[in-house]
Design a protein around this motif. Structure first.
Motif, PDB file in Angstrom:
ATOM      1  N   PRO A  28       0.827  -1.225   0.000  1.00 11.91           N
ATOM      2  CA  PRO A  28       0.000   0.000   0.000  1.00 11.91           C
ATOM      3  C   PRO A  28       0.856   1.268   0.000  1.00 11.91           C
ATOM      4  O   PRO A  28       1.675   1.477   0.879  1.00 11.91           O
ATOM      5  CB  PRO A  28      -0.808  -0.115   1.294  1.00 11.91           C
ATOM      6  CG  PRO A  28      -0.820  -1.570   1.615  1.00 11.91           C
ATOM      7  CD  PRO A  28       0.489  -2.107   1.100  1.00 11.91           C
ATOM      8  N   LEU A  29       0.668   2.070  -1.021  1.00 15.59           N
ATOM      9  CA  LEU A  29       1.401   3.320  -1.174  1.00 15.59           C
ATOM     10  C   LEU A  29       0.499   4.293  -1.914  1.00 15.59           C
ATOM     11  O   LEU A  29      -0.201   3.902  -2.838  1.00 15.59           O
ATOM     12  CB  LEU A  29       2.689   3.080  -1.976  1.00 15.59           C
ATOM     13  CG  LEU A  29       3.661   4.246  -2.084  1.00 15.59           C
ATOM     14  CD1 LEU A  29       4.287   4.552  -0.725  1.00 15.59           C
ATOM     15  CD2 LEU A  29       4.758   3.933  -3.075  1.00 15.59           C
ATOM     16  N   THR A  30       0.539   5.543  -1.518  1.00 17.87           N
ATOM     17  CA  THR A  30      -0.326   6.540  -2.148  1.00 17.87           C
ATOM     18  C   THR A  30       0.474   7.454  -3.063  1.00 17.87           C
ATOM     19  O   THR A  30       1.701   7.567  -2.942  1.00 17.87           O
ATOM     20  CB  THR A  30      -1.018   7.413  -1.084  1.00 17.87           C
ATOM     21  OG1 THR A  30      -0.015   8.157  -0.377  1.00 17.87           O
ATOM     22  CG2 THR A  30      -1.833   6.564  -0.110  1.00 17.87           C
ATOM     23  N   GLN A  31      -0.252   8.133  -3.932  1.00 17.20           N
ATOM     24  CA  GLN A  31       0.354   9.139  -4.794  1.00 17.20           C
ATOM     25  C   GLN A  31       0.982  10.225  -3.930  1.00 17.20           C
ATOM     26  O   GLN A  31       2.059  10.730  -4.237  1.00 17.20           O
ATOM     27  CB  GLN A  31      -0.717   9.719  -5.736  1.00 17.20           C
ATOM     28  CG  GLN A  31      -0.248  10.864  -6.604  1.00 17.20           C
ATOM     29  CD  GLN A  31      -0.368  12.220  -5.930  1.00 17.20           C
ATOM     30  OE1 GLN A  31      -1.297  12.457  -5.154  1.00 17.20           O
ATOM     31  NE2 GLN A  31       0.570  13.093  -6.211  1.00 17.20           N
ATOM     32  N   GLY A  32       0.339  10.551  -2.828  1.00 16.13           N
ATOM     33  CA  GLY A  32       0.855  11.577  -1.922  1.00 16.13           C
ATOM     34  C   GLY A  32       2.212  11.215  -1.335  1.00 16.13           C
ATOM     35  O   GLY A  32       3.081  12.075  -1.174  1.00 16.13           O
ATOM     36  N   ALA A  33       2.406   9.936  -1.023  1.00 16.49           N
ATOM     37  CA  ALA A  33       3.695   9.498  -0.478  1.00 16.49           C
ATOM     38  C   ALA A  33       4.798   9.678  -1.518  1.00 16.49           C
ATOM     39  O   ALA A  33       5.911  10.107  -1.191  1.00 16.49           O
ATOM     40  CB  ALA A  33       3.605   8.047  -0.030  1.00 16.49           C
ATOM     41  N   ILE A  34       4.483   9.368  -2.767  1.00 19.71           N
ATOM     42  CA  ILE A  34       5.467   9.557  -3.838  1.00 19.71           C
ATOM     43  C   ILE A  34       5.750  11.035  -4.031  1.00 19.71           C
ATOM     44  O   ILE A  34       6.896  11.448  -4.197  1.00 19.71           O
ATOM     45  CB  ILE A  34       4.983   8.879  -5.134  1.00 19.71           C
ATOM     46  CG1 ILE A  34       4.978   7.359  -4.928  1.00 19.71           C
ATOM     47  CG2 ILE A  34       5.857   9.269  -6.328  1.00 19.71           C
ATOM     48  CD1 ILE A  34       4.370   6.549  -6.023  1.00 19.71           C
ATOM     49  N   ALA A  35       4.707  11.853  -3.971  1.00 23.72           N
ATOM     50  CA  ALA A  35       4.887  13.306  -4.097  1.00 23.72           C
ATOM     51  C   ALA A  35       5.774  13.842  -2.976  1.00 23.72           C
ATOM     52  O   ALA A  35       6.605  14.730  -3.216  1.00 23.72           O
ATOM     53  CB  ALA A  35       3.525  14.002  -4.082  1.00 23.72           C
ATOM     54  N   HIS A  36       5.625  13.323  -1.758  1.00 28.32           N
ATOM     55  CA  HIS A  36       6.458  13.760  -0.643  1.00 28.32           C
ATOM     56  C   HIS A  36       7.930  13.435  -0.883  1.00 28.32           C
ATOM     57  O   HIS A  36       8.804  14.252  -0.599  1.00 28.32           O
ATOM     58  CB  HIS A  36       5.995  13.107   0.670  1.00 28.32           C
ATOM     59  CG  HIS A  36       4.896  13.848   1.342  1.00 28.32           C
ATOM     60  ND1 HIS A  36       3.637  13.338   1.457  1.00 28.32           N
ATOM     61  CD2 HIS A  36       4.874  15.057   1.929  1.00 28.32           C
ATOM     62  CE1 HIS A  36       2.867  14.198   2.085  1.00 28.32           C
ATOM     63  NE2 HIS A  36       3.591  15.258   2.378  1.00 28.32           N
ATOM     64  N   ILE A  37       8.198  12.252  -1.411  1.00 26.43           N
ATOM     65  CA  ILE A  37       9.586  11.877  -1.689  1.00 26.43           C
ATOM     66  C   ILE A  37      10.147  12.751  -2.807  1.00 26.43           C
ATOM     67  O   ILE A  37      11.234  13.323  -2.692  1.00 26.43           O
ATOM     68  CB  ILE A  37       9.701  10.381  -2.066  1.00 26.43           C
ATOM     69  CG1 ILE A  37       9.242   9.501  -0.902  1.00 26.43           C
ATOM     70  CG2 ILE A  37      11.144  10.041  -2.453  1.00 26.43           C
ATOM     71  CD1 ILE A  37       9.069   8.035  -1.274  1.00 26.43           C
ATOM     72  N   GLU A  38       9.386  12.877  -3.898  1.00 29.04           N
ATOM     73  CA  GLU A  38       9.865  13.675  -5.035  1.00 29.04           C
ATOM     74  C   GLU A  38      10.042  15.134  -4.657  1.00 29.04           C
ATOM     75  O   GLU A  38      10.946  15.802  -5.154  1.00 29.04           O
ATOM     76  CB  GLU A  38       8.896  13.546  -6.213  1.00 29.04           C
ATOM     77  CG  GLU A  38       8.986  12.212  -6.906  1.00 29.04           C
ATOM     78  CD  GLU A  38       8.154  12.147  -8.177  1.00 29.04           C
ATOM     79  OE1 GLU A  38       7.571  13.176  -8.600  1.00 29.04           O
ATOM     80  OE2 GLU A  38       8.086  11.052  -8.768  1.00 29.04           O
ATOM     81  N   GLY A  39       9.185  15.637  -3.791  1.00 29.37           N
ATOM     82  CA  GLY A  39       9.255  17.039  -3.394  1.00 29.37           C
ATOM     83  C   GLY A  39      10.296  17.332  -2.332  1.00 29.37           C
ATOM     84  O   GLY A  39      10.460  18.485  -1.918  1.00 29.37           O
ATOM     85  N   GLY A  40      10.967  16.301  -1.845  1.00 24.55           N
ATOM     86  CA  GLY A  40      12.007  16.507  -0.842  1.00 24.55           C
ATOM     87  C   GLY A  40      11.487  16.600   0.574  1.00 24.55           C
ATOM     88  O   GLY A  40      12.237  16.874   1.499  1.00 24.55           O
ATOM     89  N   ARG A  41      10.196  16.385   0.777  1.00 25.41           N
ATOM     90  CA  ARG A  41       9.631  16.441   2.127  1.00 25.41           C
ATOM     91  C   ARG A  41       9.893  15.157   2.900  1.00 25.41           C
ATOM     92  O   ARG A  41       9.714  15.108   4.097  1.00 25.41           O
ATOM     93  CB  ARG A  41       8.134  16.741   2.060  1.00 25.41           C
ATOM     94  CG  ARG A  41       7.850  18.146   1.506  1.00 25.41           C
ATOM     95  CD  ARG A  41       6.376  18.467   1.478  1.00 25.41           C
ATOM     96  NE  ARG A  41       5.614  17.592   0.601  1.00 25.41           N
ATOM     97  CZ  ARG A  41       5.412  17.804  -0.707  1.00 25.41           C
ATOM     98  NH1 ARG A  41       5.923  18.856  -1.284  1.00 25.41           N
ATOM     99  NH2 ARG A  41       4.689  16.970  -1.424  1.00 25.41           N
TER     100      ARG A  41
END
Length: 117
Positions: A28-41
């Protein structure tokens, strides 16, 4: 280059959206989790190995940037890597010997006829 930048490069190289990648990951992984990694958060994720597998990139490259980005391609898609990996070592050696024999034979044939024959 950060893990987020490498993730974005790998994802876009594969032509995936963040949501499509999240759906490919086998946990289970969300688009938001990927966005957090890509965004440096977020500089890490417990899902990084699964993300790398879904993208067919090396996890070490994704995390550290070291080494090659892509896994070595598997030349026999109808044979699973894990099935070969589970064979006894002496059988794996026999397979390696057979491949080497074929490579040597092909090289000799090419030497005799030229590469365009």
């Amino acid at each position: 280059m950060s893990i987020g930048e490498r993730l974005r490069i790998a994802r876009t190289t594969r032509g995936l959206t963040q949501e499509a990648l999240a759906n490919l990951v086998q946990t289970p992984l969300t688009q938001g989790a990927i966005a957090h990694i890509e965004g440096g958060r977020s500089e890490s994720s417990r899902h990084i190995v699964w993300i790398a597998a879904a993208l067919h990139v090396r996890a070490e490259w994704l995390v550290t940037g070291k080494g090659e980005m892509f896994e070595e391609p598997w030349p026999w898609p109808s044979i699973s890597r894990s099935a070969v990996g589970e064979l006894p070592s002496h059988v794996q050696e026999d397979i390696g010997d057979y491949i080497q024999l074929k490579l040597n034979k092909y090289a000799r044939k090419e030497d005799e006829t030229g590469p365009d024959a």
